[in-house]
Design a protein around this motif. Structure first.
Motif, mmCIF file in Angstrom:
data_model
loop_
_atom_site.group_PDB
_atom_site.id
_atom_site.type_symbol
_atom_site.label_atom_id
_atom_site.label_comp_id
_atom_site.label_asym_id
_atom_site.label_seq_id
_atom_site.Cartn_x
_atom_site.Cartn_y
_atom_site.Cartn_z
ATOM 1 N N THR A 155 14.903 0.822 -3.385
ATOM 2 C CA THR A 155 13.778 1.715 -3.670
ATOM 3 C C THR A 155 12.494 1.159 -3.073
ATOM 4 N N THR A 156 11.521 2.030 -2.954
ATOM 5 C CA THR A 156 10.190 1.559 -2.597
ATOM 6 C C THR A 156 9.635 0.774 -3.786
ATOM 7 N N SER A 157 8.641 -0.046 -3.509
ATOM 8 C CA SER A 157 8.055 -0.885 -4.547
ATOM 9 C C SER A 157 6.553 -1.014 -4.302
ATOM 10 N N HIS A 158 5.821 -1.091 -5.387
ATOM 11 C CA HIS A 158 4.368 -1.261 -5.243
ATOM 12 C C HIS A 158 4.016 -2.536 -4.487
ATOM 13 N N ASP A 159 4.923 -3.507 -4.480
ATOM 14 C CA ASP A 159 4.671 -4.758 -3.755
ATOM 15 C C ASP A 159 4.508 -4.535 -2.254
ATOM 16 N N SER A 160 5.154 -3.525 -1.714
ATOM 17 C CA SER A 160 4.978 -3.194 -0.295
ATOM 18 C C SER A 160 4.135 -1.936 -0.106
ATOM 19 N N THR A 161 4.222 -1.002 -1.034
ATOM 20 C CA THR A 161 3.502 0.263 -0.888
ATOM 21 C C THR A 161 1.986 0.071 -0.956
ATOM 22 N N LEU A 162 1.505 -0.707 -1.900
ATOM 23 C CA LEU A 162 0.051 -0.900 -2.006
ATOM 24 C C LEU A 162 -0.532 -1.596 -0.772
ATOM 25 N N PRO A 163 0.083 -2.662 -0.255
ATOM 26 C CA PRO A 163 -0.444 -3.229 0.997
ATOM 27 C C PRO A 163 -0.372 -2.239 2.164
ATOM 28 N N ALA A 164 0.683 -1.435 2.211
ATOM 29 C CA ALA A 164 0.797 -0.439 3.285
ATOM 30 C C ALA A 164 -0.334 0.581 3.189
ATOM 31 N N ILE A 165 -0.627 1.040 2.001
ATOM 32 C CA ILE A 165 -1.721 1.995 1.812
ATOM 33 C C ILE A 165 -3.041 1.382 2.271
ATOM 34 N N ASP A 166 -3.305 0.149 1.875
ATOM 35 C CA ASP A 166 -4.546 -0.523 2.287
ATOM 36 C C ASP A 166 -4.634 -0.638 3.806
ATOM 37 N N LYS A 167 -3.543 -1.047 4.443
ATOM 38 C CA LYS A 167 -3.555 -1.232 5.894
ATOM 39 C C LYS A 167 -3.704 0.091 6.628
ATOM 40 N N ILE A 168 -3.015 1.117 6.152
ATOM 41 C CA ILE A 168 -3.146 2.432 6.788
ATOM 42 C C ILE A 168 -4.559 2.969 6.575
ATOM 43 N N PHE A 169 -5.118 2.778 5.396
ATOM 44 C CA PHE A 169 -6.486 3.234 5.139
ATOM 45 C C PHE A 169 -7.451 2.605 6.131
ATOM 46 N N ASN A 170 -7.255 1.328 6.449
ATOM 47 C CA ASN A 170 -8.116 0.654 7.418
ATOM 48 C C ASN A 170 -7.943 1.207 8.829
ATOM 49 N N LEU A 171 -6.792 1.781 9.136
ATOM 50 C CA LEU A 171 -6.530 2.392 10.444
ATOM 51 C C LEU A 171 -6.933 3.868 10.489
ATOM 52 N N LEU A 172 -7.215 4.440 9.338
ATOM 53 C CA LEU A 172 -7.426 5.874 9.193
ATOM 54 C C LEU A 172 -8.761 6.328 9.776
ATOM 55 N N ASP A 173 -8.726 7.461 10.496
ATOM 56 C CA ASP A 173 -9.948 8.121 10.957
ATOM 57 C C ASP A 173 -10.756 8.591 9.757
ATOM 58 N N ASP A 174 -12.067 8.714 9.922
ATOM 59 C CA ASP A 174 -12.873 9.367 8.895
ATOM 60 C C ASP A 174 -12.327 10.776 8.686
ATOM 61 N N GLY A 175 -12.147 11.161 7.445
ATOM 62 C CA GLY A 175 -11.588 12.468 7.131
ATOM 63 C C GLY A 175 -10.066 12.501 7.168
ATOM 64 N N GLY A 176 -9.445 11.395 7.557
ATOM 65 C CA GLY A 176 -7.981 11.313 7.577
ATOM 66 C C GLY A 176 -7.420 11.204 6.167
ATOM 67 N N ARG A 177 -6.120 11.436 6.058
ATOM 68 C CA ARG A 177 -5.494 11.467 4.732
ATOM 69 C C ARG A 177 -4.211 10.651 4.679
#
Length: 186
Positions: free
Chosen positions: A107-129
């Protein structure tokens, strides 16, 4: 009429994705979101599709065999920044839980999902989702759900707007959506 969870998740992505954009399917699974994202971005776009299970990527490749704008990556989404270096991301999709018709102990786990969200957020365009469908009808899913809601509820409003889309009168731990939209000039 209210949209069910998966159509609503797709609409949240469609509202921001344009032809030529770079996007991420953080949990490839059987490839349905990968195919959808490939169609949204068109031939000039790029889809990075992650999964930790070779079976999932094989299923997705078969579904998406006519698509040439997808990079399938057998690795955790927590390492997204190792693969995307020179591009900004317009949208990312997660379907948390386990591979349908696969091994339910993986299964997915917050141990990998939360870091992934943070890293993707840093790559995200303004207004991106970042659109996250949370399946929490299993023990690991409940732990991941609680960790996500706790962490994301503390994000500064000046950086992102975070939406929870949920039907509250459904039984059996119905899935829900978390959508993180990066504020302009965040």
């Amino acid at each position: 009429m209210l949209r069910r969870i998966l159509p609503q998740a797709k609409q949240l992505a469609e509202e921001v994705i344009q032809l030529g954009d770079t996007v991420v399917d953080a949990t490839c699974g059987n490839g349905h979101d990968t195919k959808f994202l490939s169609e949204c971005t068109g031939e000039t776009g790029k889809v990075y599709s992650f999964d930790v299970q070779a079976q999932a990527l094989d299923n997705a490749r078969a579904l998406c065999e006519s698509k040439n704008n997808i990079e399938f990556i057998l690795d955790s989404h927590a390492f997204v920044d190792s693969y995307i270096k020179d591009a900004s991301v317009k949208a990312a999709m997660f379907n948390l839980g386990y591979l349908p018709k696969g091994d339910h102990t993986i299964t997915t786990s917050h141990d990998s999902t939360l870091p992934a969200i943070d890293k993707i957020f840093n790559l995200l365009d303004d207004g991106g989702r970042i659109i996250i469908v949370v399946y929490h009808g299993h023990p690991a899913g409940k732990i991941e759900k609680d960790a996500l809601l706790d962490a994301l509820s503390k994000w500064p409003q000046k950086e992102a707007q975070i939406l929870k889309y949920q039907f509250i009168n459904q039984k059996n731990d119905a899935p829900f959506i978390i959508c993180i939209e990066k504020n302009r000039n965040a």
